[in-house]
Design an enzyme around this catalytic site. Sequence first.
Site, PDB file in Angstrom:
ATOM      1  N   HIS A  13      15.127 -13.489   7.976  1.00 21.58           N
ATOM      2  CA  HIS A  13      14.396 -14.577   7.281  1.00 21.58           C
ATOM      3  C   HIS A  13      15.028 -15.893   7.714  1.00 21.58           C
ATOM      4  O   HIS A  13      16.092 -16.267   7.234  1.00 21.58           O
ATOM      5  CB  HIS A  13      14.504 -14.401   5.760  1.00 21.58           C
ATOM      6  CG  HIS A  13      13.736 -15.429   4.986  1.00 21.58           C
ATOM      7  ND1 HIS A  13      12.876 -15.092   3.959  1.00 21.58           N
ATOM      8  CD2 HIS A  13      13.687 -16.788   5.066  1.00 21.58           C
ATOM      9  CE1 HIS A  13      12.341 -16.188   3.455  1.00 21.58           C
ATOM     10  NE2 HIS A  13      12.819 -17.235   4.107  1.00 21.58           N
ATOM     11  N   HIS A  15      14.346 -20.116   8.949  1.00 21.41           N
ATOM     12  CA  HIS A  15      13.511 -21.313   9.162  1.00 21.41           C
ATOM     13  C   HIS A  15      14.074 -22.072  10.354  1.00 21.41           C
ATOM     14  O   HIS A  15      15.222 -22.535  10.307  1.00 21.41           O
ATOM     15  CB  HIS A  15      13.535 -22.215   7.925  1.00 21.41           C
ATOM     16  CG  HIS A  15      12.962 -21.557   6.707  1.00 21.41           C
ATOM     17  ND1 HIS A  15      11.623 -21.627   6.379  1.00 21.41           N
ATOM     18  CD2 HIS A  15      13.541 -20.777   5.757  1.00 21.41           C
ATOM     19  CE1 HIS A  15      11.411 -20.937   5.263  1.00 21.41           C
ATOM     20  NE2 HIS A  15      12.551 -20.402   4.871  1.00 21.41           N
ATOM     21  N   LYS A  95       3.874 -13.718   6.219  1.00 19.84           N
ATOM     22  CA  LYS A  95       4.654 -14.239   5.104  1.00 19.84           C
ATOM     23  C   LYS A  95       3.744 -14.857   4.047  1.00 19.84           C
ATOM     24  O   LYS A  95       2.969 -15.756   4.352  1.00 19.84           O
ATOM     25  CB  LYS A  95       5.635 -15.305   5.622  1.00 19.84           C
ATOM     26  CG  LYS A  95       6.416 -16.029   4.538  1.00 19.84           C
ATOM     27  CD  LYS A  95       7.422 -15.126   3.865  1.00 19.84           C
ATOM     28  CE  LYS A  95       8.073 -15.795   2.661  1.00 19.84           C
ATOM     29  NZ  LYS A  95       9.010 -16.859   3.013  1.00 19.84           N
ATOM     30  N   HIS A 134       7.472 -14.432  -0.747  1.00 15.57           N
ATOM     31  CA  HIS A 134       8.320 -15.317  -1.551  1.00 15.57           C
ATOM     32  C   HIS A 134       7.935 -15.047  -3.005  1.00 15.57           C
ATOM     33  O   HIS A 134       6.933 -15.563  -3.486  1.00 15.57           O
ATOM     34  CB  HIS A 134       8.099 -16.789  -1.186  1.00 15.57           C
ATOM     35  CG  HIS A 134       9.014 -17.722  -1.922  1.00 15.57           C
ATOM     36  ND1 HIS A 134       9.950 -18.510  -1.296  1.00 15.57           N
ATOM     37  CD2 HIS A 134       9.156 -17.965  -3.252  1.00 15.57           C
ATOM     38  CE1 HIS A 134      10.620 -19.196  -2.214  1.00 15.57           C
ATOM     39  NE2 HIS A 134      10.160 -18.890  -3.406  1.00 15.57           N
ATOM     40  N   HIS A 168      14.554 -12.834   0.055  1.00 18.48           N
ATOM     41  CA  HIS A 168      15.676 -13.534  -0.594  1.00 18.48           C
ATOM     42  C   HIS A 168      15.768 -13.234  -2.095  1.00 18.48           C
ATOM     43  O   HIS A 168      15.655 -14.137  -2.943  1.00 18.48           O
ATOM     44  CB  HIS A 168      15.630 -15.046  -0.352  1.00 18.48           C
ATOM     45  CG  HIS A 168      14.278 -15.699  -0.468  1.00 18.48           C
ATOM     46  ND1 HIS A 168      13.471 -15.534  -1.560  1.00 18.48           N
ATOM     47  CD2 HIS A 168      13.608 -16.503   0.379  1.00 18.48           C
ATOM     48  CE1 HIS A 168      12.364 -16.221  -1.385  1.00 18.48           C
ATOM     49  NE2 HIS A 168      12.417 -16.815  -0.203  1.00 18.48           N
ATOM     50  N   ASP A 240      17.643 -16.963   5.164  1.00 24.85           N
ATOM     51  CA  ASP A 240      16.845 -18.055   4.577  1.00 24.85           C
ATOM     52  C   ASP A 240      17.499 -19.394   4.890  1.00 24.85           C
ATOM     53  O   ASP A 240      17.424 -20.336   4.101  1.00 24.85           O
ATOM     54  CB  ASP A 240      16.633 -17.879   3.064  1.00 24.85           C
ATOM     55  CG  ASP A 240      15.536 -18.808   2.533  1.00 24.85           C
ATOM     56  OD1 ASP A 240      14.766 -19.343   3.349  1.00 24.85           O
ATOM     57  OD2 ASP A 240      15.472 -18.995   1.307  1.00 24.85           O
TER      58      ASP A 240
END
Length: 335
Positions: A13, A15, A95, A134, A168, A240
Amino acid sequence: MKTHTLLMPLDMHLHLRDAVMLETVAPLSAYSFSGAIIMPNLVPPVDTKEAVVEYKERIMAAVPNDFFEPYMTLFYKNYDKAFLADVAEEITAIKLYPAGITTNSEGGVSAFDIEEMRETLDAMAELGIPLCVHGETDGFVMDREAEFMSIYELLAQNFPKLKIIMEHITTKAAVEMLDKYENLYATITVHHLILTLDDVIGGMMMPHHFCKPIAKRPEDLDALLSVALEAHPKVMFGSDSAPHPQSAKESCGCAAGVFTAPIALQLLCEIFDQFGKLDNLQAFVSDNAQSIYGICPEFKEVTLKQRTFVVPEKYGNVVPMFAGEAIAWAIESVD
Ligand code: NCD
Ligand code: ZN
């Protein structure tokens, strides 16, 4: 001094953002990880085949070598089956963000209507595309994840062949879900293996510890540690790592996201070593993810050593977690 070698670490995960931020952060993950699941919450979100392919090209252009695989994701919408069949070979997962729940999630799902979602989720199950979620409601901030458990149950029951990844996770409630449904899995960050809410707002307010979902209670931390340290086969490491410019974090109205990519393996070694569980780290940072996702990452051997590593104050204009502080493990070599 102890050393520990990890094979093909994976960040399930991540970004990476775009443009200058992508150029700053992508090489840091590519240095120590074999691959990562890349989040699609750009502006606009990654929601077409072209956008996936072009974003992957920009990531590859930003990393200095070929030994890093960006596992691409699509931003969840109610797609039709023909579109999914066409895009399937370009993506590793899809996602799902509840609308407006976190950074750049405005185009997400506003109501969990199973019948509206059925065509998409059935097609994903058939095509073997996992659904990463999420999992937060828009309720009271400390209860958002626990309140989302009923939605996970609804999804898990209605789509038993769909692999659903609870992203997460931060609560004991989510840990308990893992053994309840065969098709539920989870990622856990490194910061949620360290922080509770006290470390975010219990003393001075710490913007670099602020993220969604927010760190919870001591009993939640204990539950997360128990499954991570034992490398429960349904949990995987997902950082994350969510970089924001220093000005967006150290401001009134702090953006959510903790930047950990360049310090994650060092911190994980420190934590697993503290608990005498270093031997389980390989499963947590790679083997479990390989089995769950059915992926064979590029070979990479990362050796860490138990010696002081002082975290840099900044990477570009991004302040990492624990900036300026000492971690007990450092990366010694990458082959
Ligand atoms: C993430 C971001 O900044 O993109 N922020 C965060 O606090 N984790 C989004 C997300 O994963 O929620
Ligand atoms: Zn995220």
